[in-house]
Design an enzyme around this catalytic site. Structure first.
Site, PDB file in Angstrom:
ATOM      1  N   ILE A   1       0.824  -1.209   0.000  1.00  0.00           N
ATOM      2  CA  ILE A   1       0.000   0.000   0.000  1.00  0.00           C
ATOM      3  C   ILE A   1       0.853   1.251   0.000  1.00  0.00           C
ATOM      4  CG2 ILE A   1      -2.078  -1.010   1.011  1.00  0.00           C
ATOM      5  CD1 ILE A   1      -1.134   0.005   3.710  1.00  0.00           C
ATOM      6  N   GLY A   2       2.164   1.090  -0.017  1.00  0.00           N
ATOM      7  CA  GLY A   2       2.984   2.299  -0.087  1.00  0.00           C
ATOM      8  C   GLY A   2       4.456   1.962  -0.047  1.00  0.00           C
TER       9      GLY A   2
ATOM     10  N   GLY B   1       8.172   3.952   1.165  1.00  0.00           N
ATOM     11  CA  GLY B   1       8.730   5.160   1.751  1.00  0.00           C
ATOM     12  C   GLY B   1      10.204   4.984   1.952  1.00  0.00           C
TER      13      GLY B   1
ATOM     14  N   VAL C   1       5.467  -0.776   2.404  1.00  0.00           N
ATOM     15  CA  VAL C   1       4.390  -0.844   3.385  1.00  0.00           C
ATOM     16  C   VAL C   1       3.325  -1.800   2.865  1.00  0.00           C
ATOM     17  CG1 VAL C   1       2.800   0.508   4.767  1.00  0.00           C
ATOM     18  CG2 VAL C   1       4.853   1.584   3.846  1.00  0.00           C
TER      19      VAL C   1
ATOM     20  N   LYS D   1       5.318  -1.900   7.930  1.00  0.00           N
ATOM     21  CA  LYS D   1       6.458  -1.321   7.211  1.00  0.00           C
ATOM     22  C   LYS D   1       7.659  -2.240   7.366  1.00  0.00           C
ATOM     23  CE  LYS D   1       4.850   3.283   7.550  1.00  0.00           C
ATOM     24  NZ  LYS D   1       5.193   4.685   7.455  1.00  0.00           N
TER      25      LYS D   1
ATOM     26  N   ASP E   1      10.437  15.070   7.814  1.00  0.00           N
ATOM     27  CA  ASP E   1       9.981  14.724   6.464  1.00  0.00           C
ATOM     28  C   ASP E   1       8.484  14.979   6.362  1.00  0.00           C
ATOM     29  OD1 ASP E   1      10.247  13.988   3.852  1.00  0.00           O
ATOM     30  OD2 ASP E   1      10.344  11.833   4.247  1.00  0.00           O
TER      31      ASP E   1
END
Ligand SMILES: *[C@@H]1O[C@H](CO)[C@@H](O)[C@H](O)[C@H]1NC(C)=O
Ligand SMILES: *[C@@H]1O[C@H](CO)[C@@H](O)[C@H](O)[C@H]1NC(C)=O
Ligand SMILES: *[C@@H]1O[C@H](CO)[C@@H](O)[C@H](O)[C@H]1NC(C)=O
Ligand SMILES: *[C@@H]1O[C@H](CO)[C@@H](O)[C@H](O)[C@H]1NC(C)=O
Ligand SMILES: *[C@@H]1O[C@H](CO)[C@@H](O)[C@H](O)[C@H]1NC(C)=O
Ligand SMILES: *[C@@H]1O[C@H](CO)[C@@H](O)[C@H](O)[C@H]1NC(C)=O
Ligand SMILES: *[C@@H]1O[C@H](CO)[C@@H](O)[C@H](O)[C@H]1NC(C)=O
Ligand SMILES: *[C@@H]1O[C@H](CO)[C@@H](O)[C@H](O)[C@H]1NC(C)=O
Length: 912
Positions: free
Chosen positions: A598-599, A601, A606, A620, A749
């Protein structure tokens, strides 16, 4: 019916003032809501209730009953949501038996046609719930062994409407009455259910025939209906054995039956309970009948004999019953019964200890909070701010008031298990709590407390101690270093914390204990700061450096500087860790073998996951485990703590350096302490062999970036008010990282894709404490290799490499500009002038030129709200960090912009 005769009687004489002719000593008859005194047809004197009650409003209920019009005053209590509404009646004799009778009448006095329901308490006992839907009027009568003054209180039920009352009567009863068969009649009261004048059908009998003004109802509706009334031969009766002194008139009638049939009284009762019954017999016939008395099928007494010219009574209790059938059987001659009383037995809760009561009263008076505190703190319902177990006060919540100090009175609240004094302006030393041996939970957070005192040595039962956000200095008392106490200490800038054992449940691990090293910085860029380095870095040079620094520190200590950072167990961390450790197997199962990404980084990928307890989580997984080696997870967290010097406190920064695997555990421990509604919370972690995995709560609404720029179907049009709400939420989260959390964290960030939304569009900041910049430290200053996200990067940080919270403010300013302008920070569309959002938007916004505002917002914002937001956004992206507002200031201004927009929307709604 009988009741109506009485009502009719007194209303006919309503308004007349005359003097009672009979002895009514001790009678008190209140006409609730009434304005005048009067005497009713039973010669009873009534007075208005105004002197005995301090709240409520009065009115008249008008209605027609049996062809007669009635105008009955009532008192109702619109303010009853505030608590109990009480009548307080002074009694001349503070230890005797009284009859208390209250009549509640609605009769649609307010024209709303909604009869109320509410509960009634007498002293500490909640006696009954009055439901005027099922009966209007509703009469309650009690026999109460009074101790002290009488208080009768009405407590509204949720949605029950306003309590209402129309009369209240108090009558003294003869000494010793109603005690036979009742044990000592201690801590009990009797609630009347039935009082029947057996064999009599011509109305009810009360004062003056009954000197104590009990109302004896006519005998009807009870089967079988064989009545024998009017015994004309009035024998002289010997009543001496009857303490209850029933009126002779009542005993002169009886219900009689011949030997062929049984005689049964069947009394319906609507609740399971203990009942107390009195049967009266009088020898008014020239024969002496004998019979068995059977109650609910059990023989209570057999061959009971009623002697001529004598009166007697049979008392018995029936426990836990739903019905009350009284039968007379095995009759010789004619059986008879002259009167019956049936009562429900109500337990009176014990009063709280007087020490507790007076301590609470003193605290109540000195703090000025809710002086509705009267009677008993626990019963019938606990006072505000108090919790009880039985008659013992076990919790007290005085949070959010101005208490200033813990007064010695608190030492008297010996039974407290929970004490909440958060945000009460407490300052100085923690004191006066040492005697609270039962205290389990103590919340002293959000105060100005500075030192511990000696109380904690004796608090043997303590389990949870919350000291967050105080000004505590030094080290925690030794007694709190126990495994059984969970101590929360974040937000104490000067409370030293140090780590000794940080249990890691994973396999091998020769865990290094982090070193605590303190060294002063040379003054630079106006920061009067000292840095502490946690961590362990390989390399001889660094080790030597550490030794040098330790020696330096040691010398400083010798010179008289107090450095109070002694190692201790951080139980809270360890407990947390134990609870949240997940195995790699569990992670694999939760993510369905890392199925759905889903992501991505800086930290890594993730995945969507579902824990065994059903929680949906974002997992994560650290990116590229080989790159730095399993033992060198890179992270940095800036923690502010303090150590005390002789002259005041100097903030000290603690840097977690790139280091061994303990860094990960430490990171997790520290992050796990950071909990805020606007921060995505860490739910667990996995640290096995080469895996470093963080498990976060999952937010289904996607990121702000998705919602602003995404093309997916989930995208929601964000109105100005929604954008402001998101900005306020995110600012709250960041402000907490900067000012509220321990460790204090510079996010570093901040960007739209790190602001996540839940389904209600509440925003939460994520990825704090995880940015991947690498710190290098030397003895004099701290520099970082600058990395960040293009477009969000603070130019001052970029040029000086000095990190402060203001860098986050800059990045957040960029987020605000995006919310206002609806475009990304860097773009390659348009002219080169407009590539950089900050450079392009700032001059427009400073000039109040709102043509650059996102098209989809036009016409939907209030100008003043936009002006505020634009102003704070422009100032946040000032090049000079010192010109930027703090996160707290940003938050305050955004809140204003938000509320201006809200009122604008409300007024627009109103116009439509
Ligand atoms: C008060 O009541 C007690 C117990 O019922 C009784 O002994 C005493 O005589 C009463 N006192 C007065 C003044 O009536
Ligand atoms: C009051 O009585 C009515 C009818 O008997 C019933 O419907 C209602 O639920 C009762 N209300 C309460 C609060 O007990
Ligand atoms: C009873 O009430 C009177 C008058 O309000 C008061 O003076 C007295 O102290 C009260 N007595 C008790 C035992 O509460
Ligand atoms: C019933 O009582 C009324 C007065 O209350 C009286 O006039 C009448 O005679 C009585 N009836 C009987 C049957 O006793
Ligand atoms: C009481 O009387 C009612 C009606 O006569 C009957 O239904 C019930 O069973 C009786 N209860 C007992 C315990 O005798
Ligand atoms: C019942 O009591 C009477 C008087 O006390 C006595 O004469 C009679 O024998 C008794 N009957 C029984 C069955 O016990
Ligand atoms: C009373 O009546 C019951 C049932 O009718 C009978 O069993 C019992 O023996 C009688 N008791 C006496 C004392 O007459
Ligand atoms: C703290 O208490 C004050 C009143 O003493 C209140 O105004 C304030 O809102 C409280 N703060 C929080 C964060 O609840």
């Amino acid at each position: 019916m009988e009741f109506w005769c009485f009502v009719l009687g007194f209303l006919l004489i309503y308004g007349f003032n005359s003097v009672a002719f009979a002895d009514q000593e001790g009678f008190l008859s209140l006409s609730c809501g009434g304005m005048v005194s009067f005497v009713d047809s039973s010669s009873i004197s009534w007075v208005p209730d105004g002197t005995y009650v301090s709240t409520g409003e009065t009115t008249i209920a008008n209605f027609v009953e049996g062809g007669y019009p009635f105008n009955v005053p009532v008192r109702f209590f619109p303010d009853s949501q505030e608590g109990r509404m009480c009548y307080r009646l002074p009694l001349k004799n503070l230890s005797s038996l009284v009859l208390v009778r209250a009549k509640f009448l609605y009769k649609n006095y307010d024209g709303l046609g909604k009869p109320p329901a509410f509960s009634v308490s007498l002293g500490t006992a909640t006696t009954t719930t009055v439901n005027l839907t099922s009966s209007d009027p509703w009469i309650e009568e009690f026999i109460w062994p009074v101790k002290g003054n009488l208080s009768l209180c009405l407590q509204s039920s949720p949605d029950g409407g306003f309590p209402v009352i129309s009369s209240l009567e108090v009558r003294p009863l003869p000494d010793g009455a109603y005690k036979s068969g009742m044990g000592d009649f201690v801590n009990k009261l009797l609630r009347k259910r039935y009082r029947v004048n057996s064999g009599y059908s011509n109305g009810s009998i009360r004062y003056p025939l009954d000197l104590y003004d009990r109302i004896w109802d006519a005998d009807q509706n009870f089967s079988p209906a064989h009545l024998s009334t009017g015994f004309s031969n009035q024998l002289p009766l010997d009543l001496s054995s009857l303490k209850e002194s029933p009126p002779v008139g009542v005993l002169q009638s009886a219900r009689v039956l011949t030997r062929e049939n049984a005689l049964t009284y069947n009394f319906p009762i609507d609740s399971l309970g203990d009942y107390y019954t009195v049967l009266y017999f009088a020898g008014i016939l020239p024969v002496s009948p004998s019979f068995d008395v059977i109650v609910n099928g059990d023989v209570v007494t057999s061959n009971y004999t009623v002697k001529s010219s004598e009166a007697s009574a049979l008392f018995f209790q029936q426990r836990g019953t739903w019905t009350m059938n009284i039968t007379f059987r095995n009759i010789s001659f004619v059986s008879q019964v002259n009167a019956i009383e049936v009562f429900e037995i109500v337990e009176i809760p014990l009063e709280s200890s007087s020490t507790t009561v007076s301590a609470l009263q003193v605290i109540g008076q000195s703090t000025g909070i809710d002086l509705g505190w009267q009677d008993d703190p626990c019963s019938p319902i606990p006072w505000n701010h108090i919790g009880c177990e039985g008659n013992v006060v076990t919790s007290l919540d005085l949070s959010n008031i101005n208490l200033r100090s813990i007064s010695p009175t608190f030492a008297d609240l010996l039974d407290l298990k929970t004490l909440d004094l958060h945000n009460t302006s407490l300052a100085g030393q923690i004191q006066n709590l040492g005697s609270l041996q039962k205290l389990e939970k103590l919340n002293l957070s959000s105060n100005q407390l500075t030192s511990f005192g000696s109380d904690f040595e004796t608090l043997a039962s303590l389990q949870i101690l919350n000291l967050e956000n105080n000004k505590l200095r030094g080290t925690l008392p030794q007694s709190l270093n126990s495994e059984s106490v969970e101590v929360r200490t974040s937000g104490n800038l000067c409370l030293s914390f140090s780590l000794s054992t940080c249990n890691d449940r994973s396999d091998n691990s020769s865990l290094e204990t982090p070193q605590v090293t303190i060294f002063t910085t040379r003054k630079h860029s106006g920061h009067n700061r000292t840095a502490i380095i946690f961590g362990s870095i390989g390399g001889v040079i660094f080790a030597l450096l550490l030794i040098a620094l330790l020696m330096f520190m040691y010398r400083r200590r010798r010179k008289g500087t107090e450095i109070t950072s002694t190692p201790r167990t951080v139980t809270e961390m360890r407990n947390w860790n134990a609870a949240k450790v997940l195995s790699y197997k569990e992670i694999k199962a939760a993510t369905n073998n890392f199925k759905e990404v889903i992501g991505r980084g800086g930290f890594g990928s993730v995945y969507l996951g579902k824990l065994r307890d059903g929680r949906v989580v974002a997992v994560k997984v650290r990116f590229d485990q080989t790159q730095l080696g399993a033992d060198s997870f890179v992270n940095e967290v800036v923690v502010s703590i303090c150590y005390s010097k002789k002259k005041g406190n100097i903030p000290v920064e603690v840097l977690l350096l790139p280091g061994s695997r303990i860094s990960f555990v430490l990171l997790v421990s520290l992050l796990s302490q950071v909990r805020h509604q606007n921060l995505v919370s860490l739910e667990g972690f996995c640290h096995e062999s080469k895996q470093q995995i963080l498990v976060y709560e999952y937010l289904p609404g996607g990121s702000l970036a998705d919602n602003l720029y995404g093309s997916n179907s989930k995208k929601i049009t964000l109105s100005w008010v929604r954008r402001l709400k998101i900005a306020v939420d995110a600012a709250k989260g960041l402000d907490y990282l900067h000012n509220g959390s321990n460790p204090r964290i510079i996010h570093r960030d901040v960007k739209c894709s790190n602001i996540l939304l839940d389904l209600e569009m509440n925003a939460k900041v994520c990825d704090f404490g995880l940015s991947k910049q690498i710190f290098q430290a030397d003895a004099t200053h701290v520099t970082t290799v600058v990395k960040g996200t293009a477009g969000y990067l603070d130019p001052e940080y970029y040029s000086t490499k000095q990190l402060t919270e203001k860098s986050d403010v800059y990045s957040f300013g960029v987020v605000l500009l995006e919310l206002i302008c609806g475009r990304e920070p860097m773009s390659h569309a348009g002219t080169p002038d407009s590539y950089n959002l900050v450079l392009w938007a700032k001059p427009y916004l400073q000039a109040g030129a709102f043509e650059i505002v996102d098209e989809s917002l036009r016409g939907g914002f209030e100008v003043e709200s936009m002006r505020k937001a634009a102003s704070v956004a422009s100032r946040s992206v000032e090049r000079d960090a010192s010109q930027r507002p703090t996160m707290a200031e940003v938050l305050a201004e955004l809140k204003e912009a938000y509320s201006i927009q809200i009122s604008y929307l409300a007024s627009r709604e109103h116009l439509n």
